[in-house]
Design an enzyme around this catalytic site. Structure first.
Site, mmCIF file in Angstrom:
data_model
loop_
_atom_site.group_PDB
_atom_site.id
_atom_site.type_symbol
_atom_site.label_atom_id
_atom_site.label_comp_id
_atom_site.label_asym_id
_atom_site.label_seq_id
_atom_site.Cartn_x
_atom_site.Cartn_y
_atom_site.Cartn_z
ATOM 1 N N HIS A 1 0.900 -1.372 0.054
ATOM 2 C CA HIS A 1 -0.093 0.002 -0.002
ATOM 3 C C HIS A 1 0.890 1.261 -0.067
ATOM 4 C CE1 HIS A 1 -3.400 2.386 0.207
ATOM 5 N NE2 HIS A 1 -4.383 1.381 0.649
ATOM 6 N N ASP B 1 -2.541 1.507 -4.297
ATOM 7 C CA ASP B 1 -3.857 1.630 -3.429
ATOM 8 C C ASP B 1 -4.931 0.378 -3.793
ATOM 9 O OD1 ASP B 1 -3.573 5.137 -4.184
ATOM 10 O OD2 ASP B 1 -2.697 3.929 -2.529
#
Lengths: 326, 353, 464
Positions: free
Chosen positions: C437, C441
């Site tokens: 992350h 995303d």
């Protein structure tokens, strides 16, 4: 093939060149009637006459200067320094005049200056010197140091034929102590500027020249027998111009290098070699470049003192072991 | 019978000495003036910063150089010192080469590697000096040795100054040549001064010619500013060498009228001493006077020669001024016969110094 | 008209300046070449200076009595008549020119103002730079927290070893060292590489010396949490490959921001394709497996979602130009990840063949170092042992890894054309994708996976 000593090989080389080329002549102190202090030119005066073998006064500067003048006029003089320790008396003529002659004035100066260098003979400070470092940084000169009988012959012949001024440093300890079978026929020449692998190896390299080649080979034998180490010994043979290719090749091969020479440590040739290895083969090193040299003292006379000062086979073995384990 | 006025015969020119011809006297005159004029031009160039380095004049000594060199044959060799420009010109050095050399031009005889008159020509028979005084004596002994070994009837002439007689190489070189009986003439030009050192501080001998005895060779003292005397004495010594008589030492008496170099104000030399020599003992003045008195070479002829020299030098200077300096990387050429050229340092890669 | 500079000459080696003692000519005077125009006075000598050219003395820059450095322009001569006369200016700020050195004994050569030189022939090659390695820590002799020389030697070893490590993408600090001060020798690293251990990641430049796990570096933990052997326990040293795997797992978890998304994929269509084309593939010397389809779908869709095929480098993102799919393989002696290079350039058949070849050679320990390096995306297959779903750890320095759960028939609600819902058995599997992350995303991951799922659920028969 008959066995000849280092000195006999040198003598053969000189004789062959005198026979081959009438421009070649010899000058120096006691070279004619006496045959040379070490008898290198024994019999030459009888064979070649006093126009080819000239006994001079004690005048190293004039010997070298006259050799230069004669060389300009097309002759090929071979000047002897009775002991190479006396070459410093001709330092001015060699470095200021001879080395620069071609560069500044287009004057061909194909002379050879030769003489016995080195110690281990209890000769004291003025009969044991190794002067190569004093001339290494003088552009215009060439310097050769034969370690074997074969190269003693091959290099003197090559030096005489070379069109540039050559300093030929023979080693007095080796004169009668090493022998080799050399071919009787043929024109034995050793190329100037090319080193020789005296012993192949894979674990560690010793770069050396002149008398310490033999000590290095001794050390290599011992290291193989006792430690199972495969040591490569590179005999430089020529110091100027140095065989950079051979040096780099051995560094790339074993990745561990030590340099051995009889001359003193500070300002000695080992520093120059180390700098070159550093510049051109840094990422091939698996350990620091180490040196085995004489201690930085004027060479003393007493056996215990000389043996302490000069490099020994034990020194080489010890440093090699340290480097191998690094 | 009518009386007739007695007829007086025109005054005959005295015979030319030393076996020289009239043409040779003219040539000598040319060389004397060429030497002096060329040095004057060089002085101007030096003061205009076009000559780089130092300038060493031979003002007042031209006679010794020209006269002695003139005594050599074409196959003989000489080695000049810094105040023997005249000898080089006699041997055939071109004034343009001299100017180029002084101006460090690419076309100079040493390709910009050496300065002032440190250059030679093996074909024309002269070998340039290096700055270390005395060193040329052993070298020229070597040249003479090559003549001896080859049974050639050739001779070498080497100049030294009063100062150079003190050096080790002078001593070793003469000694070697003398004991080997080499065909060499050594001219010691005693001009009274080695930089700021009088000859009396240079050596304990009363006359430099006395040193000859120490080498077992003959010596002769000569009026160096009498060009024909210089010629004659040198000729004797040269022919003696040629005949196998070995080395001769000639001491030329002369005087250094300028400083050690152009940047030397020569304040240590008494001004009246300089003035005296200038007024009474200038080699060119004396030769001019000699020619006037004897009529061997007319004033008109001499004027024409000086004019010709003037024109030639102007042209030479202009030519040389417009020539380039050597290419920077040519500095790497000819250190050795083999290899003929060195590699530039890796971090230079073609850039100017 | 030409303007010729008249300069203060240098008369003597060490002379750096001269005084203009007297102007012999005046402003506006005509001068002849070599005619004296001014006098100078220096420490060594006084001299008259002649004009360098004929012309008019057009400008005087240095006044009588002024002392200026050598090479200063003192006047200007204009070489045609009628030249305008400039009023004399004050002496210019002296140009700092290096004075040329005239000779006395051995002269030093003067720096000449050379004209432009020709370009030189190629010079000696620059000494090869040692491969860019991590920046050296200061080698202080211990004490104040910075590295000691021995510690540095241990971490960096020698130029040769660093070179080999860089070429093989190996972290020196993870290799046991037998040399001086515990450093890794040439023999150590070559032996290590020859054993086929997977490439570890070089430490990020800012990372301090390694996670707390590898041998040699003491762990700063609570002794209560340390594992000690009890009676009846059996202690075995870890194999090299085990050590490396352990090290890598910890490092990965500490480096990436691990997030896992789960997707259900209907493999019925592919099951049908498999049944139809299995024999054909066997004829061609390959096996048509579910994993082959998955690799194809994964590879083909990475081009359109480059952030999932990337790497993090400090504060930069490296978008990989190649698509190299690693397939995690569990062997008897440990985990290994052979890589299918440029998988997007291969057909399904090509992928099948490559996978078979790599698997066989992996089992036979015949993989080349090149074949276990430089992957850009990894696929792991926990389902092969029956696991419903997995939460894989990212294979550094990649940023995504796909886990394939068990592929089996499961009940699925399907809406018929007439609107009724029925429950039918469909070959289904749960796929999980763990992503980093820091740069990927959720939306990136989901968009990518939507494309993968679509391709798997409607794989064109013609492309089989």
């Amino acid at each position: 093939m008959p066995e000849v000593t280092y000195l006999e090989a040198l003598r053969q080389g000189l004789r062959e060149e005198l026979q081959r080329d009438e421009r070649v002549f010899i000058l120096g102190e006691d070279v004619g009637v006496y045959g040379g202090a070490f008898k290198v030119t024994e019999g030459f005066l009888q064979e070649f006459g006093e126009r080819r073998v000239i006994d001079t006064p004690i005048s190293e500067a004039a010997i070298v200067g006259a050799a230069a003048g004669a060389a300009h006029m097309g002759l090929r003089p071979v000047a002897e320094m009775q002991f190479i320790d006396f070459i410093s008396c001709a330092y001015d003529m060699l470095t200021n005049y001879v080395a620069t002659a071609r560069y500044r004035a287009g004057l061909p100066t194909p002379l050879v200056v030769r003489g016995p260098s080195g110690g281990y003979v209890r000769g004291g400070p003025f009969h044991s010197q190794n002067p190569e470092a004093a001339f290494l940084h003088t552009p215009g000169l060439k310097i050769v140091c034969p370690a074997t009988a074969r190269d003693a012959k091959g290099l003197i012949k090559a030096a005489i034929r070379d069109d540039d001024p050559v300093l030929y440093f023979e080693h007095k300890f080796l004169y009668r102590r090493i022998k080799e079978n050399l071919p009787e026929d043929g024109d034995l020449l050793t190329p100037i500027g090319k080193a020789r692998v005296a012993r192949e190896g894979t674990d560690l390299s010793i770069i050396t020249y002149s008398a310490t080649v033999w000590k290095s080979l001794e050390a290599a034998e011992q290291l193989e027998k006792e430690d199972g180490l495969k040591v490569e010994v590179l005999d430089l043979r020529t110091l100027l111009p140095m065989d950079d290719e051979a040096i780099l090749a051995t560094v790339k091969k074993t990745n561990k290098v030590m340099i051995v020479h009889e001359d003193t440590r500070t300002g000695g040739v080992a520093g120059e070699i180390t700098a070159r290895i550093n510049e051109h083969a840094f990422e091939w090193l698996d350990g620091p470049v180490l040196r085995v040299t004489a201690a930085d003292v004027p060479l003393p006379y007493a056996p215990t003192l000389e043996d302490y000062v000069l490099p020994s086979t034990a020194d080489i073995v010890k440093v090699a072991r340290h480097l191998a384990a690094y | 019978m009518t009386a007739r006025a007695p007829v007086t015969a025109p005054k005959a020119a005295p015979p030319i000495p030393a076996g020289l011809t009239r043409e040779q006297l003219v040539e000598i005159y040319y060389y004397l003036w060429l030497t002096r004029s060329l040095e004057e031009r060089l002085t101007n160039l030096y003061r205009q910063s076009k000559v780089i380095g130092g300038l060493f004049r031979s003002l007042g000594q031209e006679g010794g150089s020209v006269g002695s060199a003139y005594a050599l044959r074409e196959e003989d060799f000489l080695s000049p010192l810094i105040r023997n420009l005249g000898s080089m010109l006699v041997k055939g050095a071109e004034p343009l080469a001299v100017v180029r050399q002084y101006m460090a031009k690419a076309e100079s005889p040493t390709r910009g590697r050496e300065l002032n008159i440190h250059f030679g020509d093996l074909d024309k028979g002269y070998i340039g000096q290096i700055s270390h005084l005395g060193d040329m004596v052993p070298v020229m002994a070597g040249v003479a040795l090559s003549f001896k070994l080859r049974n050639a009837k050739r001779v070498v002439l080497v100049y030294v100054g009063d100062g150079a007689t003190s050096t080790g190489t002078f001593h070793e070189g003469i000694n070697l040549a003398a004991v080997q009986k080499l065909p060499m003439v050594v001219i010691v030009e005693n001009n009274g001064w080695a930089y700021s050192t009088r000859t009396a501080q240079q050596t304990a001998v009363k006359q430099l010619v006395d040193k000859a005895k120490g080498y077992g060779i003959p010596g002769e003292r000569v009026d160096g500013n009498d060009v024909l005397a210089a010629y004659e004495a040198t000729k004797r010594a040269v022919e003696r060498a040629r005949a196998g008589g070995g080395v001769t030492l000639l001491e030329f008496l002369t005087y250094r009228r300028k400083g050690h170099a152009e940047h030397d104000a020569q304040g240590y030399q008494p001004k009246d001493e300089i003035a005296e020599w200038a007024a009474k003992n200038d080699p060119i003045d004396r030769y001019e006077k000699q020619l006037d008195e004897t009529g061997w070479v007319s004033a008109g002829e001499r004027a024409a020669i000086r004019e010709r020299i003037d024109r030639e030098l102007t042209e030479i200077v202009t030519t040389s001024e417009n020539e380039p300096f050597p290419e920077a990387e040519s500095a790497l050429d000819e250190v050795y016969a083999n290899p003929p050229r060195l590699e530039p340092l890796w971090y230079r890669n073609g850039s100017n110094a | 008209m030409a303007r010729i500079d008249v300069i203060m000459p240098q008369m003597g080696e060490s002379i750096a300046e001269g005084t203009l003692s007297k102007w012999i000519k005046k402003l506006g005077d005509e001068v002849k070449r070599d005619e004296p125009i001014f006098e100078i006075s220096t420490d060594k000598v006084d001299a008259e200076i002649p004009a360098p050219s004929a012309g008019v003395l057009a400008e005087i820059k240095v006044q009588e009595g002024q002392t200026v450095p050598v090479q200063t322009v003192v006047a200007v001569i204009e070489t045609e008549k009628g030249a305008a006369i400039t009023p004399s200016t004050a002496a210019r700020a002296p140009a700092s020119a290096p004075p040329p050195a005239p000779p006395k004994a051995s002269p030093a050569p003067a720096p000449a103002a050379a004209p432009a030189a020709r370009p030189a022939p190629a010079s000696v090659a620059a000494p090869s730079p040692s491969p860019a390695m991590r920046p050296a820590a200061t080698a202080a002799p211990g004490g104040n927290g910075t590295e000691t020389a021995d510690e540095r030697l241990r971490r960096l070893s020698t130029p040769l070893v660093r070179k080999i490590a860089a070429e093989h993408n190996v972290d020196i600090a993870t290799i046991p060292g037998s040399g001086h001060a515990g450093r890794v020798t040439k023999k150590d690293i070559l032996g290590y590489i020859e054993s086929g251990a997977p490439a570890a990641v070089p430490l990020a430049p800012s990372a301090p010396a390694g996670p707390s796990w590898p041998p040699g570096a003491p762990a700063a933990t609570n002794p209560a949490w340390e594992a000690t052997p009890w009676e009846g326990d059996r202690v075995e040293p870890m194999s090299r490959i085990r050590q490396l795997t352990a090290e890598h797992m910890i490092f990965s978890r500490r480096t990436s921001a691990h997030v896992t998304s789960f997707y259900e994929v209907d493999f019925q269509h592919i099951a049908n394709l498999r049944a139809a084309h299995k024999a054909l593939y066997e004829q061609r010397g390959a096996r048509l497996t579910y994993l082959g389809f998955i690799v194809k779908a994964v590879a083909d869709n990475l081009r359109r979602h480059p952030v999932v095929n990337a790497a993090v480098r400090g504060t930069s993102i490296i978008y990989r130009g190649q698509i190299n799919i690693g397939i995690a393989v569990a062997l008897d002696w440990g985990l290994i990840v052979p890589v299918i290079k440029r998988a997007d350039e291969l057909s399904l058949l090509g992928i099948a063949k490559t996978m078979a070849d790599l698997a066989e050679r992996a089992r036979g320990k015949k993989l080349k170092p090149d074949e276990i390096q430089n992957g850009t995306f990894t696929i792991t297959n926990p389902g092969v042992f029956g696991s419903f779903i997995g939460v894989p750890i990212i294979n550094q320095p990649q940023v995504a890894i796909l886990g394939v759960g068990a592929i089996e028939k499961r009940p699925k609600v399907v809406t018929l054309d007439d609107g009724t819902d029925v429950i039918v058995p469909r070959v289904t599997a749960m796929l999980s994708m763990t992503y980093d992350h820091r740069i990927v995303d959720g939306a990136d991951a989901d968009r990518y996976f939507a494309d993968v799922k679509k391709m798997l659920e409607s794989y064109p028969e013609a492309a089989v």
